[in-house]
Each structure stands twice: as structure tokens, then as C-alpha cells.
Design a protein around this motif. Structure first.
Motif, short mmCIF file in Angstrom:
data_model
loop_
_atom_site.label_atom_id
_atom_site.label_comp_id
_atom_site.label_asym_id
_atom_site.label_seq_id
_atom_site.Cartn_x
_atom_site.Cartn_y
_atom_site.Cartn_z
N GLY A 130 -12.35 -8.70 59.22
CA GLY A 130 -13.53 -8.08 59.82
C GLY A 130 -14.17 -9.00 60.84
N GLY A 134 -22.51 -9.98 56.98
CA GLY A 134 -23.83 -9.38 57.16
C GLY A 134 -24.80 -10.02 56.15
N PHE A 144 -17.55 -8.54 52.76
CA PHE A 144 -17.57 -7.08 52.56
C PHE A 144 -18.07 -6.69 51.17
CE2 PHE A 144 -14.81 -7.18 56.31
CZ PHE A 144 -15.29 -6.10 57.02
N HIS A 245 -13.89 -0.40 62.41
CA HIS A 245 -14.62 -1.14 61.38
C HIS A 245 -15.28 -0.13 60.43
CE1 HIS A 245 -17.55 -3.80 59.54
NE2 HIS A 245 -16.91 -4.82 60.07
#
Ligand code: URA
Length: 274
Positions: A130, A134, A144, A245
Motif C-alpha cells: 500500500g 494512516g 492496514f 487502493h
């Protein structure tokens, strides 16, 4: 050009061709060039472009239109360190993770809570790559695990695999503040880790999730998913597919069907779900 003497026309044509060749030389994707080619790409590009400009200079007025400057290559990342040999040769994957945890190579070191190295099985059927952590991932130090991660888990399940059977990583290992897209400096600083990671993980297949992963792994700042998806590429002898994504799938329903088509390409190659 019509009124120029033949000799001048010929000179113009030769100079224009030479310029084109110089520019083309700088377009070879550095990622798949041997380690010996270690001059930073930006330098090579600038030098190549300058040489091309010089070659074309005396005839610029007469040659219309001259070759266009190759903007994308001029902005290309410096991936000179991305040979599959790496500077952590004596470190295994766990030790590499510890190295990443200490990393201060870019400004993201100053704002991260945790580095997010990646996790999963060694020699997996599929390695997913990815963009970068985040907020949730930054808190947990795992890739993730937020909403996009929940969708990724479902995508993996639909492929008749489990998360534990795969390896999941990102291009950048630290969260860009405000969930911004990592910039070229962040990617350049972090990519040697990803290369070293892929070498140790030894996936059978790589799936790139989104444009950032595609830009990094193809060394093409202009890479877009729409043009690279729906096809099995070869990357350092590893088959690779580019798809949307999961965060994009959450925003845009219309991407779901093409993403599923991309995953089916992977499944067919790996004899999954059959
Ligand atoms: N998006 C990514 O690209 N990676 C993560 O780990 C989480 C969200």
C-alpha cells in the motif's frame, strides 16, 4: 525548412535525432538497471537533458518542432539505491524492522507514533503493498488495520486466502501528518527498506494497491492505476498486478468490479479458488 540547403536540413535531422537518443537514454527505468548504475537519476537526467540541449542548440531555430523536454523523467525519484542488493545484507527481516524503527531519514520521523514495518508470512503467495500508514496504523504499528484494512481483509478472503497467509507492507513506513500523500522525498528515503523487505519476504506474487505504490515500484511519478491495471507485469522476476487502493474502493463503488478483475488475474496465476 524547405528553403534550407540539403546539408543543413540533414544536419538538423541528425542533431534532432541525437537529442532524442540522449533523452531516451535517461528514460531507462533505473529500477531494473544493475547496481553498478549508481549515479543518482536526477543527475543523469539533468546531464542527459543538458547534452541533448547542447546537441540541438545550433539548429533549434531550423528544426520545428524540436523534441519536447521529458518532464516526468526530470521529476523521477532517485531510486539509485534500489538494486536488489542492499546495505543491510547481514540483517534478517526482524533486524531490518528494528533498523526501520530507528530511522530518521526523513521528516516523518519527527511526527510518527510508531513505524509500520509490515507483517505476514515469509514466502507468501501474495505480498500486498500500500501507500503508507494512516492514523490507526500509526497508533498500532501495524499495516492496514483501519477501514481500508478491513476491506483489504475482505479482498484477501475473496481470493480464498487469509491475511496470515499473505504479507502486507507499505511504501512508506511512517504516517504523513494529516494522512497526506507521501511525497518524493519520503518515498526516496523509505524505498530501500521496501526493496530489502521484498527480497527477504520472497513473495510469489506482488499486488500494488494504488497509485503511490505504482509510482514507487515503477519509478514513474506519472504512473496511474487505470493505465497499469488489468495486466500481469514482471518486476525483478516477480509477477505483479496493480489495482485500486481499498480506500479508493470505499470512496468509489465503480472501482470495485475492475479491482475484482485484477485480483482474479492473481488467482488464475496462483491457481487459487479453483
Ligand atoms: N492505507 C495504506 O496505504 N496503508 C495502510 O497501512 C493503511 C491505509
Amino acid at each position: 525548412m524547405k528553403d534550407l540547403p540539403f546539408e543543413v536540413q540533414l544536419n538538423n535531422a541528425v542533431a534532432a535525432l541525437r537529442h532524442l537518443l540522449e533523452v531516451q537514454k535517461t528514460q531507462t527505468p533505473l529500477l531494473i538497471r544493475p547496481a553498478a548504475v549508481n549515479r543518482p537519476l536526477r543527475q543523469q537526467v539533468q546531464k542527459g537533458a543538458a547534452a541533448g540541449r547542447q546537441a540541438a542548440a545550433p539548429v533549434r531555430q531550423a528544426v520545428a518542432p524540436g523534441p519536447r523536454p521529458v518532464q516526468n523523467e526530470i521529476q523521477a525519484f532517485n531510486l539509485a539505491s534500489l538494486s536488489l542488493g542492499d546495505r543491510w545484507n547481514n540483517l534478517d527481516l526482524g533486524e531490518l524492522e528494528k533498523e526501520v524503527a530507528k530511522c530518521q531519514a526523513c521528516e516523518l520521523a519527527g511526527t510518527r507514533t510508531n513505524t509500520v514495518f509490515g507483517e505476514g508470512k515469509i514466502k507468501p503467495k501474495v505480498m500486498f503493498i500500500g501507500e503508507g500508514p494512516g492514523g490507526e496504523e500509526d497508533k498500532e504499528g501495524r499495516p492496514f488495520v483501519g477501514p481500508a484494512g478491513q476491506l483489504l481483509d475482505k479482498m484477501i478472503g475473496a481470493m480464498t486466502l487469509s491475511r496470515q497467509e499473505c504479507y502486507i507492507a507499505n511504501v512508506v513506513k511512517c504516517r504523513p501528518p494529516g494522512n497526506k500523500t507521501p511525497d518524493a522525498a519520503h518515498m526516496e528515503a523509505c524505498l530501500p527498506y521496501l526493496m530489502a523487505q521484498i527480497k527477504r519476504v520472497q513473495p510469489e506474487f506482488i499486488v500494488l494497491l494504488g497509485a503511490v505504490a505504482a509510482k514507487a515500484m515503477f519509478n514513474r511519478p506519472d504512473a496511474v492505476v487505470g493505465r497499469l491495471r488489468a495486466k500481469v507485469h514482471q518486476w525483478h522476476d516477480i509477477p505483479l498486478v496493480v489495482t485500486y487502493h481499498p480506500a479508493a474502493l470505499l470512496r468509489e463503488q465503480g472501482y470495485k468490479r475492475p479491482a475484482w478483475e485484477d485480483l482474479k488475474l492473481v488467482m488464475a496465476r496462483l491457481n487459487l479458488g479453483g
